[in-house]
Design an enzyme around this catalytic site. Structure first.
Site, PDB file in Angstrom:
ATOM      1  N   ASP A  76       0.760  -1.346  -0.058  1.00  0.00           N
ATOM      2  CA  ASP A  76      -0.010  -0.041   0.004  1.00  0.00           C
ATOM      3  C   ASP A  76       0.668   1.314  -0.076  1.00  0.00           C
ATOM      4  O   ASP A  76       1.970   1.133   0.239  1.00  0.00           O
ATOM      5  CB  ASP A  76      -0.853  -0.173   1.277  1.00  0.00           C
ATOM      6  CG  ASP A  76      -2.308  -0.312   0.794  1.00  0.00           C
ATOM      7  OD1 ASP A  76      -2.674  -0.258  -0.296  1.00  0.00           O
ATOM      8  OD2 ASP A  76      -3.307  -0.072   1.817  1.00  0.00           O
ATOM      9  N   LYS A  80      -0.593   5.289  -4.555  1.00  0.00           N
ATOM     10  CA  LYS A  80      -0.385   6.103  -5.243  1.00  0.00           C
ATOM     11  C   LYS A  80       1.121   6.408  -5.030  1.00  0.00           C
ATOM     12  O   LYS A  80       1.615   6.707  -4.075  1.00  0.00           O
ATOM     13  CB  LYS A  80      -1.099   7.377  -4.960  1.00  0.00           C
ATOM     14  CG  LYS A  80      -2.598   7.446  -5.257  1.00  0.00           C
ATOM     15  CD  LYS A  80      -3.352   8.675  -4.847  1.00  0.00           C
ATOM     16  CE  LYS A  80      -4.701   8.231  -4.243  1.00  0.00           C
ATOM     17  NZ  LYS A  80      -5.132   8.978  -3.126  1.00  0.00           N
ATOM     18  N   MET A  83      -7.283  11.115   7.908  1.00  0.00           N
ATOM     19  CA  MET A  83      -7.619  11.337   6.663  1.00  0.00           C
ATOM     20  C   MET A  83      -8.487  12.841   6.905  1.00  0.00           C
ATOM     21  O   MET A  83      -9.493  12.935   5.977  1.00  0.00           O
ATOM     22  CB  MET A  83      -8.530  10.313   5.890  1.00  0.00           C
ATOM     23  CG  MET A  83      -7.777   9.198   5.711  1.00  0.00           C
ATOM     24  SD  MET A  83      -8.702   7.743   5.084  1.00  0.00           S
ATOM     25  CE  MET A  83      -9.289   7.179   6.351  1.00  0.00           C
TER      26      MET A  83
HETATM   27  N1  SAH Z   1      -4.586   1.512   8.527  1.00  0.00           N
HETATM   28  C1  SAH Z   1      -4.161   2.905   8.749  1.00  0.00           C
HETATM   29  C2  SAH Z   1      -5.122   3.952   8.165  1.00  0.00           C
HETATM   30  C3  SAH Z   1      -5.345   4.087   6.833  1.00  0.00           C
HETATM   31  S1  SAH Z   1      -6.215   5.559   6.407  1.00  0.00           S
HETATM   32  C4  SAH Z   1      -3.619   2.973  10.099  1.00  0.00           C
HETATM   33  O1  SAH Z   1      -4.279   2.041  11.090  1.00  0.00           O
HETATM   34  O2  SAH Z   1      -2.835   3.776  10.499  1.00  0.00           O
HETATM   35  C5  SAH Z   1      -4.879   6.442   6.017  1.00  0.00           C
HETATM   36  C6  SAH Z   1      -4.606   7.672   6.966  1.00  0.00           C
HETATM   37  O3  SAH Z   1      -3.982   7.393   8.220  1.00  0.00           O
HETATM   38  C7  SAH Z   1      -3.968   9.072   6.461  1.00  0.00           C
HETATM   39  O4  SAH Z   1      -4.776   9.573   5.776  1.00  0.00           O
HETATM   40  C8  SAH Z   1      -3.423   9.418   7.942  1.00  0.00           C
HETATM   41  O5  SAH Z   1      -4.541  10.076   8.420  1.00  0.00           O
HETATM   42  C9  SAH Z   1      -3.290   8.507   8.817  1.00  0.00           C
HETATM   43  N2  SAH Z   1      -1.832   8.062   8.789  1.00  0.00           N
HETATM   44  C10 SAH Z   1      -1.101   6.683   8.134  1.00  0.00           C
HETATM   45  N3  SAH Z   1       0.182   6.746   8.458  1.00  0.00           N
HETATM   46  C11 SAH Z   1       0.364   7.854   9.037  1.00  0.00           C
HETATM   47  C12 SAH Z   1       1.383   8.560   9.806  1.00  0.00           C
HETATM   48  N4  SAH Z   1       2.860   7.933   9.512  1.00  0.00           N
HETATM   49  N5  SAH Z   1       1.526   9.689  10.183  1.00  0.00           N
HETATM   50  C13 SAH Z   1       0.233  10.218  10.499  1.00  0.00           C
HETATM   51  N6  SAH Z   1      -0.852   9.813   9.878  1.00  0.00           N
HETATM   52  C14 SAH Z   1      -0.623   8.577   9.209  1.00  0.00           C
END
Ligand code: SAH
Length: 268
Positions: free
Chosen positions: A50, A72, A188
């Site tokens: 991903d 992406k 998000m």
């Molecule tokens: N499954 C993922 C979330 C996927 S949705 C999880 O459990 O973290 C994608 C969103 O996750 C992004 O838009 C952001 O809000 C958050 N996100 C993912 N990685 C991040 C990171 N390293 N730092 C801050 N936010 C993050």
């Protein structure tokens, strides 16, 4: 002694060929992977990666593993979800050990639930390995407890990006959070931050502490503390962008003390 075949028990779900394992890749720092995730990645013959999965995590794959980036990257469009699912099903039917690497935890947003349903419907053996979700990593890195009992009774993980046609009732959430003392962790949310702020202000005071954490757990990590009433202005002024989590609630008031300590130890 019986010469029993090695089966895929819950303790060894990725031993079997022809299976798919959804693996939580955590927020980016490979040191935050579980041992089970590392074992699954090392056992994979096909890795579907991903968008938000860190390069250090992908680097754990053995040489010869087929690595397909389906998020992406470099401004390209992401691979359509139906295509990703088809790819997993085809590879599993060909006997591959497929690992689907998903950022954070596979079951916190990111459509892991849908993928499991579709794989099961296709008769594919599927298992899940948890990962550390971004919201937990963000606040852990800042030394702030999401459920500090002086400030919160619980925590809500919520998406700031509603499915088209499924508008979210921010004022209702804010009222409940205010009345029952809940910390809000918004994923998000940076793109729609103005609307989120407007909605939350209908149930929460403007001076409720908030923090935006971008690139949690990575060397690029940045965090900016603010108040709910200045959230959108802060995001714009600081140029904060995805991937970021927004945390709103009184627990964030502990940030300045925790931040001071982190800076003192050179960790911030
Ligand atoms: N499954 C993922 C979330 C996927 S949705 C999880 O459990 O973290 C994608 C969103 O996750 C992004 O838009 C952001 O809000 C958050 N996100 C993912 N990685 C991040 C990171 N390293 N730092 C801050 N936010 C993050």
């Amino acid at each position: 002694m019986t010469n029993a075949k090695k089966s895929s028990s819950p303790r060894d779900p990725f031993g079997a060929s022809g299976s798919v394992t959804l693996v939580g890749a955590g927020p980016g720092d490979p040191d935050l992977l579980t041992l089970k995730a590392v074992r699954a990645i090392e056992a994979a013959t096909v890795l579907l990666v991903d968008e938000l999965v860190g390069d250090g995590v992908v680097a754990l794959a053995r040489p010869g593993t087929r690595v397909v980036h389906v998020g992406k990257r470099g401004g390209c469009r992401s691979t359509p979800q139906a295509f990703i699912e088809k790819l997993m099903i085809t590879a599993a039917r060909e006997g591959e050990r497929v690992v689907r690497l998903k950022g954070g935890d596979p079951f916190i947003f990111g459509r892991g639930g849908e993928e499991v349903e579709h794989l099961r419907a296709a008769g594919i053996c599927v298992s899940v390995v948890n990962g550390i979700t971004a919201g937990l990593a963000a606040m852990g890195s800042l030394g702030v407890a999401l459920t500090h009992r002086d400030h919160a009774h619980g925590v809500v993980f919520v998406t700031g990006h509603a499915r088209p046609g499924h508008d979210f009732d921010w004022p209702a959430l804010a009222s409940v959070a205010h009345a029952t003392r809940l910390t809000l962790v918004i994923y998000m949310g940076v793109r729609g931050v103005a609307e989120i702020e407007r909605g939350l202000l209908r149930g929460l005071p403007a001076d409720t502490p908030a923090v935006v954490v971008q690139h949690a757990s990575l060397p690029l990590q940045r965090q900016v503390a603010t108040r709910l009433g200045e959230l959108a202005a802060t995001v714009a002024r600081e140029g904060l962008a995805s991937p970021a989590v927004i945390v709103v609630g009184d627990v964030v008031s502990g940030l300045s003390a925790a931040q001071h300590e982190l800076e003192r130890w050179g960790a911030a």
